[in-house]
Design a protein around this motif. Structure first.
Motif, short mmCIF file in Angstrom:
data_model
loop_
_atom_site.label_atom_id
_atom_site.label_comp_id
_atom_site.label_asym_id
_atom_site.label_seq_id
_atom_site.Cartn_x
_atom_site.Cartn_y
_atom_site.Cartn_z
N VAL A 1 -32.08 33.10 17.33
CA VAL A 1 -30.84 32.92 18.07
C VAL A 1 -31.08 33.17 19.57
O VAL A 1 -30.66 32.39 20.42
N VAL A 2 -31.83 34.24 19.87
CA VAL A 2 -32.10 34.57 21.27
C VAL A 2 -32.88 33.44 21.94
O VAL A 2 -32.51 32.96 23.02
N LEU A 3 -33.93 32.97 21.28
CA LEU A 3 -34.76 31.90 21.86
C LEU A 3 -33.95 30.61 22.01
O LEU A 3 -34.01 29.93 23.04
N TYR A 4 -33.15 30.28 20.99
CA TYR A 4 -32.35 29.05 21.02
C TYR A 4 -31.32 29.10 22.14
O TYR A 4 -31.15 28.13 22.89
N LYS A 5 -30.64 30.24 22.24
CA LYS A 5 -29.60 30.35 23.28
C LYS A 5 -30.24 30.22 24.67
O LYS A 5 -29.67 29.61 25.57
N THR A 6 -31.43 30.79 24.85
CA THR A 6 -32.10 30.71 26.15
C THR A 6 -32.54 29.27 26.44
O THR A 6 -32.23 28.71 27.50
N LEU A 7 -33.25 28.66 25.47
CA LEU A 7 -33.71 27.27 25.65
C LEU A 7 -32.53 26.35 25.88
O LEU A 7 -32.54 25.49 26.77
N GLY A 8 -31.48 26.53 25.06
CA GLY A 8 -30.30 25.67 25.13
C GLY A 8 -29.59 25.81 26.46
O GLY A 8 -29.16 24.84 27.07
N PHE A 9 -29.52 27.05 26.96
CA PHE A 9 -28.84 27.31 28.23
C PHE A 9 -29.55 26.59 29.38
O PHE A 9 -28.93 25.86 30.15
N PHE A 10 -30.87 26.74 29.44
CA PHE A 10 -31.59 26.10 30.54
C PHE A 10 -31.58 24.58 30.39
O PHE A 10 -31.54 23.85 31.38
N GLY A 11 -31.59 24.09 29.14
CA GLY A 11 -31.49 22.65 28.90
C GLY A 11 -30.14 22.13 29.42
O GLY A 11 -30.07 21.10 30.10
N ASP A 12 -29.06 22.88 29.14
CA ASP A 12 -27.72 22.47 29.55
C ASP A 12 -27.54 22.51 31.07
O ASP A 12 -26.86 21.68 31.64
N VAL A 13 -28.15 23.51 31.72
CA VAL A 13 -27.99 23.64 33.16
C VAL A 13 -28.39 22.34 33.85
O VAL A 13 -27.74 21.89 34.78
N SER A 14 -29.46 21.69 33.34
CA SER A 14 -29.89 20.45 33.98
C SER A 14 -29.13 19.22 33.47
O SER A 14 -28.88 18.30 34.24
N THR A 15 -28.75 19.19 32.19
CA THR A 15 -28.16 17.96 31.66
C THR A 15 -26.64 18.02 31.50
O THR A 15 -25.98 16.99 31.54
N ASN A 16 -26.09 19.20 31.27
CA ASN A 16 -24.69 19.30 30.91
C ASN A 16 -24.13 20.64 31.39
O ASN A 16 -23.73 21.48 30.58
N PRO A 17 -24.13 20.88 32.73
CA PRO A 17 -23.87 22.22 33.26
C PRO A 17 -22.53 22.82 32.82
O PRO A 17 -22.45 24.02 32.59
N LEU A 18 -21.51 21.97 32.62
CA LEU A 18 -20.20 22.51 32.24
C LEU A 18 -20.24 23.21 30.88
O LEU A 18 -19.44 24.07 30.59
N ARG A 19 -21.17 22.76 30.06
CA ARG A 19 -21.23 23.32 28.71
C ARG A 19 -22.11 24.55 28.61
O ARG A 19 -22.12 25.24 27.59
N SER A 20 -22.90 24.80 29.66
CA SER A 20 -23.96 25.81 29.51
C SER A 20 -23.44 27.18 29.11
O SER A 20 -23.92 27.78 28.16
N ILE A 21 -22.41 27.68 29.84
CA ILE A 21 -21.96 29.04 29.55
C ILE A 21 -21.14 29.13 28.25
O ILE A 21 -21.45 29.96 27.39
N PRO A 22 -20.14 28.23 28.04
CA PRO A 22 -19.43 28.30 26.75
C PRO A 22 -20.37 28.19 25.55
O PRO A 22 -20.21 28.90 24.56
N SER A 23 -21.37 27.30 25.64
CA SER A 23 -22.30 27.13 24.52
C SER A 23 -23.13 28.38 24.30
O SER A 23 -23.42 28.76 23.17
N ALA A 24 -23.51 29.02 25.41
CA ALA A 24 -24.33 30.23 25.26
C ALA A 24 -23.54 31.34 24.57
O ALA A 24 -24.09 32.16 23.84
#
Lengths: 196, 282
Positions: A130-153
């Motif tokens: 979960v920790v690794l996924y949330k981190t990878l997902g957050f940085f992935g979102d920052v570049s592709t889908n910034p609006l979703r980054s924090i709610p998704s995290a």
């Protein structure tokens, strides 16, 4: 099972061990797909695109990563085309060609985190994952889908305390593996085969 | 009866309640479980989505361990694990070149000769007559919808113990033990979203809502599953689903082994039924 000279079609058939030319577009796979309603392209459409050699474009579809791998399509195909296998092939091609649909970077991040933990430990550790996924997902979102980054995290964070109370979040899971090096060797050999 | 036991990752993690429930039943039934030495993860959805070679090699390693240690039968209570092991076993049996390739990759001889079974099959193996003879309590008042999900019965060429479109083995088992399972409903084998719980929670909620609400509409007062992921999605996510769809569902979700265990006289606490999220009135 070589039925084509097109290298992209051949790659799909090699990964999926199935013959896409057998599909006669009856649509049964699409009719029974539990995710069909959401998909930008239906499973039968994706198969048609692969038949035409439009593999890279097919791999850009959201549908590729909306697929839940339930295998209903493959079980029902009257021509025994392994549609779920073709979708797996498109998943793999979308990672290699960097054509993953922007809305589904997180799904890819999750699967990658899962395999990374597995490579390290030989088994999955949910908390680490979960920790690794949330981190990878957050940085992935920052570049592709910034609006979703924090709610998704933060999504599902409320389940943490409840799971802890039920004894469902273990920091230390099962016994550790004795031969972790073997697992890494298995990974290495399988990855080499994919590259070659 | 002695089985090699493959718990898989989920049963050693958040689904430890399933493991306790399964183990309590097996002990009561005199089925001996010997955990496979140094088993590794089957790779689940991640492996077949990212590297299909790995999705064959990981289960092949576990099958090699079972063969090395002389287990003719292996019991894997998670249907994802059991399906992957059965599928790869059949692939190995069919292809000499795959056997050679996999034996090299997993660094031990593997032929795919091990028979792998899931939870429904292990109860079937005990026999309905044997189970009813050992039962000390009738499952009066339980009207479960038995939910098979995807991988208990698919792919049908590898999983032949029941019909893949309209299975009935769990219903037969529970009816023999006194329950009144709902036989006609629409979502027995539809997917709950499986391993996408974290990655694509909306899809999981949409799919699981259809399953739960349809079961309720057809008269079910609880759900029965034989899969740790189905349990997470239908049980742990149920309150989020109720909130999103503004509908009270209130359907306790039992593992198949929970209800069989109750019939065999095992108490609810030993079966870890109190660890489920939706309150179970037993």
């Amino acid at each position: 099972m070589k039925t084509t000279t097109d290298p992209d079609i051949a790659l799909v058939e090699e990964i999926a061990h199935t013959s896409v030319a057998d599909c006669y577009q009856c649509g049964k796979c699409s009719a029974g797909c539990p995710q069909g309603q959401k998909m930008d392209r239906l499973p039968s459409t994706l198969i048609r695109m692969v038949q035409y050699g439009d593999v890279v474009e097919a791999s850009r579809s959201a549908a590729v990563w909306q697929c839940v791998s339930c295998l209903t399509c493959s079980a029902r195909c009257p021509k025994s085309v392994d549609i779920a296998g073709v979708l797996d092939a498109l998943k793999q091609i979308s990672i290699r060609r960097k054509t993953v649909h922007a809305n589904y970077q997180r799904t890819v991040a999750f699967q990658k985190a899962f395999l990374e933990i597995l490579r390290r430990n030989g088994r999955t550790n949910e908390l680490e994952m979960v920790v690794l996924y949330k981190t990878l997902g957050f940085f992935g979102d920052v570049s592709t889908n910034p609006l979703r980054s924090i709610p998704s995290a933060l999504k599902d964070a409320h389940l943490g305390p409840a799971m802890l109370l039920k004894g469902k979040l273990h920091v230390k899971l099962g016994g550790p593996l004795k031969d972790k090096a073997l697992v890494r060797r298995i990974f290495k050999k399988c990855e080499k085969k994919v590259e070659s | 009866m002695k089985y090699g036991y493959y718990p898989g990752c989920a049963l050693h993690g958040s689904s430890y309640d399933y493991e306790r429930s399964v183990r309590a039943c097996m002990e009561k039934l005199g089925v001996e479980l010997a955990e496979l030495d140094d088993w590794i993860c089957c790779g689940a959805t991640a492996a077949h989505s990212i590297n299909r070679k790995l999705a064959t090699a990981l289960p092949a390693r576990t099958l090699a361990i079972a063969e090395r240690d002389g287990f003719e039968q292996v019991f894997a209570p998670c249907p994802m694990c059991s399906m992957e092991l059965i599928k790869v076993g059949n692939m190995l049996k069919d292809s000499e070149s795959l056997r050679t390739e996999m034996s090299e990759i997993v660094e031990d001889t593997v032929s795919g000769k091990t028979e792998v079974v899931n939870l429904v099959q292990i109860f079937q193996g005990c026999g309905i007559d044997e189970l009813t003879a050992r039962a000390v309590r009738k499952l009066d008042g339980f009207k479960p919808a038995c939910y098979y999900g995807c991988l208990l019965t698919r792919p049908p060429k590898d999983l032949k113990f029941d019909d893949c479109e309209n299975p009935g083995s769990m219903e037969d088992l529970l009816a023999a033990l006194g329950a009144e399972p709902v036989r006609a409903w629409n979502y027995k084998t539809e997917c709950c979203g499986a391993g996408l719980t974290l990655a694509d929670g909306d899809s999981v909620e949409d799919l699981s809502y259809k399953i739960l609400s349809n079961a309720k509409k057809h008269g079910a007062d609880c759900m029965v599953v034989a899969c740790p992921m189905c349990h997470v999605n239908l049980d742990m996510k149920q309150s989020a689903i109720e909130k999103r769809f503004k509908e009270k569902l209130d359907l306790p979700v039992y593992y198949l082994s929970d209800l069989v265990g109750l019939a065999l006289g095992i108490d609810a606490k030993t079966l870890c039924i109190d660890k489920h999220f939706v309150k179970c009135g037993v």
